[in-house]
Design an enzyme around this catalytic site. Structure first.
Site, PDB file in Angstrom:
ATOM      1  N   ASP A  10       0.853  -1.198   0.000  1.00  0.00           N
ATOM      2  CA  ASP A  10       0.000   0.000   0.000  1.00  0.00           C
ATOM      3  C   ASP A  10       0.888   1.248   0.000  1.00  0.00           C
ATOM      4  O   ASP A  10       0.843   2.046   0.930  1.00  0.00           O
ATOM      5  CB  ASP A  10      -0.951  -0.012   1.224  1.00  0.00           C
ATOM      6  N   ASP A  15       6.832   1.180   1.811  1.00  0.00           N
ATOM      7  CA  ASP A  15       6.504   0.169   0.796  1.00  0.00           C
ATOM      8  C   ASP A  15       7.318   0.440  -0.472  1.00  0.00           C
ATOM      9  O   ASP A  15       7.856  -0.477  -1.094  1.00  0.00           O
ATOM     10  CB  ASP A  15       5.021   0.236   0.407  1.00  0.00           C
ATOM     11  N   ASN A  39      -2.428   2.716   3.535  1.00  0.00           N
ATOM     12  CA  ASN A  39      -1.855   4.040   3.809  1.00  0.00           C
ATOM     13  C   ASN A  39      -2.641   5.134   3.106  1.00  0.00           C
ATOM     14  O   ASN A  39      -2.771   6.247   3.608  1.00  0.00           O
ATOM     15  CB  ASN A  39      -0.401   4.094   3.333  1.00  0.00           C
ATOM     16  N   THR A 121       3.066  -6.061   2.664  1.00  0.00           N
ATOM     17  CA  THR A 121       3.560  -4.949   3.485  1.00  0.00           C
ATOM     18  C   THR A 121       2.439  -3.949   3.759  1.00  0.00           C
ATOM     19  O   THR A 121       2.697  -2.766   3.964  1.00  0.00           O
ATOM     20  CB  THR A 121       4.750  -4.242   2.792  1.00  0.00           C
ATOM     21  N   PHE A 162      -0.481  -0.572  12.550  1.00  0.00           N
ATOM     22  CA  PHE A 162      -1.394  -0.084  11.504  1.00  0.00           C
ATOM     23  C   PHE A 162      -1.926  -1.191  10.566  1.00  0.00           C
ATOM     24  O   PHE A 162      -3.131  -1.288  10.337  1.00  0.00           O
ATOM     25  CB  PHE A 162      -0.699   1.007  10.678  1.00  0.00           C
ATOM     26  N   ASN A 163      -1.041  -2.017   9.994  1.00  0.00           N
ATOM     27  CA  ASN A 163      -1.497  -3.003   8.997  1.00  0.00           C
ATOM     28  C   ASN A 163      -2.469  -4.005   9.613  1.00  0.00           C
ATOM     29  O   ASN A 163      -3.409  -4.461   8.952  1.00  0.00           O
ATOM     30  CB  ASN A 163      -0.307  -3.758   8.382  1.00  0.00           C
ATOM     31  N   HIS A 235       9.924   0.235   7.858  1.00  0.00           N
ATOM     32  CA  HIS A 235       9.301  -1.045   8.241  1.00  0.00           C
ATOM     33  C   HIS A 235       9.297  -2.090   7.116  1.00  0.00           C
ATOM     34  O   HIS A 235       9.766  -3.213   7.280  1.00  0.00           O
ATOM     35  CB  HIS A 235       7.838  -0.815   8.629  1.00  0.00           C
ATOM     36  N   ASP A 236       8.683  -1.707   5.991  1.00  0.00           N
ATOM     37  CA  ASP A 236       8.383  -2.703   4.951  1.00  0.00           C
ATOM     38  C   ASP A 236       9.645  -3.263   4.298  1.00  0.00           C
ATOM     39  O   ASP A 236       9.670  -4.422   3.874  1.00  0.00           O
ATOM     40  CB  ASP A 236       7.461  -2.086   3.890  1.00  0.00           C
TER      41      ASP A 236
END
Ligand code: BDR
Ligand code: CA
Length: 306
Positions: A10, A15, A39, A121, A162-163, A235-236
């Site tokens: 996203d 990402d 996102n 992700t 969040f995810n 993160h991703d």
């Protein structure tokens, strides 16, 4: 050996950087990118995936758009983190490619064959839809490496990452599927901060390097304001990095259950590291990471892109 991967994402600053890391790394070969609302809305995340591939000169990689909303909830975006476009910071060119016709859930099922690793992700909506529409997929999908969840504190709420929070029902479906999952959560991603010094090393590199530096200018400002961090967790990219080099992150087997019916804890990934619940292990969970080696991999690989 090169591992074929599909990134379901996203984009989203991190990402986009995850996609670029994959494109720059000979250990993995992205054979497709699928997009989901998270996102930002689906039209924006899809556009951003196309733009990112084109920045690296890889508009040949097929992109399929998927779910516009979580399975049973309204979409909650993260515009406060990623901006109105979802990739605020750099100037975004108009992509020249279009997504393929197929829905991401069907396209994923088509791409998945033994040996392919699926790297989501974003929220797991597309994966849950894929499992519902194509119940044969678990027989041939060897592995999922997901950026999401947290053993400890969340980010979108005190309890949830969040995810996981955006589509907890989808996450619950995927964790119950029996497919081996590695969870790359906030516990590890927050340990590796991409600083302004890293960005400066990339600003003068190729087009992709400059793009990442400009993404990081915006992304980092949020993390400075909101966390007092001296950098931003990408993160991703850590999920992709785990496929590239599994020695970067240590994991532990655990049962992960997803909370879906709570006022305060929806989307919480309840990680039973000590077998207290008696529930069976269904995941490998990231516990620690060699932050320096991860960041060095990220910077040197992206600097190698044109
Ligand atoms: C996750 O949420 C999104 O905002 C990021 O792209 C990442 O996938 C981190 O919690
Ligand atoms: Ca993401």
């Amino acid at each position: 050996m090169t591992t074929p991967i599909v990134i379901d994402c996203d984009p989203g600053h991190d990402d986009a950087i995850a996609i670029l890391l994959a494109l720059a790394s000979p250990e993995v070969e992205p054979i497709g990118v699928t997009t989901v609302a998270g996102n930002q809305t689906l039209d924006k995340t899809t556009r951003n995936a196309l733009v990112t591939l084109e920045v690296a000169g890889r508009g040949d990689i097929p992109v399929a758009a998927g779910a516009e909303a979580p399975l049973r909830r309204d979409l909650r975006t993260a515009a406060h983190v990623h901006g109105e476009t979802g990739l605020d910071g750099p100037e975004l060119p108009e992509p020249s490619e279009r997504p393929v016709e197929a829905h991401a859930a069907d396209f994923l099922a088509e791409l998945i064959e033994p040996g392919v690793v699926l790297v989501p992700t974003g929220p797991l909506t597309n994966l849950a839809l894929m499992l519902e529409r194509h119940p044969d997929v678990p027989d041939r999908l060897e592995r999922i490496v997901w950026m999401g969840g947290a053993i400890a504190e969340g980010n979108i709420t005190p309890a949830a990452e969040f995810n996981a929070f955006v589509d907890p029902e989808a996450a619950a479906t995927v964790f119950a599927s029996g497919i081996p999952i590695t969870m790359v959560g906030l516990d590890v991603t927050h340990k590796a901060l991409f600083t302004r010094a890293h960005a400066e090393r990339l600003r003068g590199a190729g087009r992709a390097g400059r793009f990442v530096a400009e993404l990081s200018d915006f992304f980092q400002a949020f993390h400075e304001r909101s966390y007092g961090f001296d950098g931003s967790p990408i993160h991703d990219a850590m999920a992709v990095a785990h496929v590239i080099d599994p020695t970067l992150m240590t994991t532990r087997g655990a049962n992960v259950a997803i909370e879906t019916r709570s006022d305060h804890c929806d989307g919480r990934t309840v990680v039973d590291l000590r077998g207290r619940t008696g529930r069976e292990r269904n995941a490998e969970v990231g516990i620690d990471v060699d932050a320096e080696r991860f960041l060095e991999l990220l910077v040197t690989r992206i600097a190698s892109l044109p």
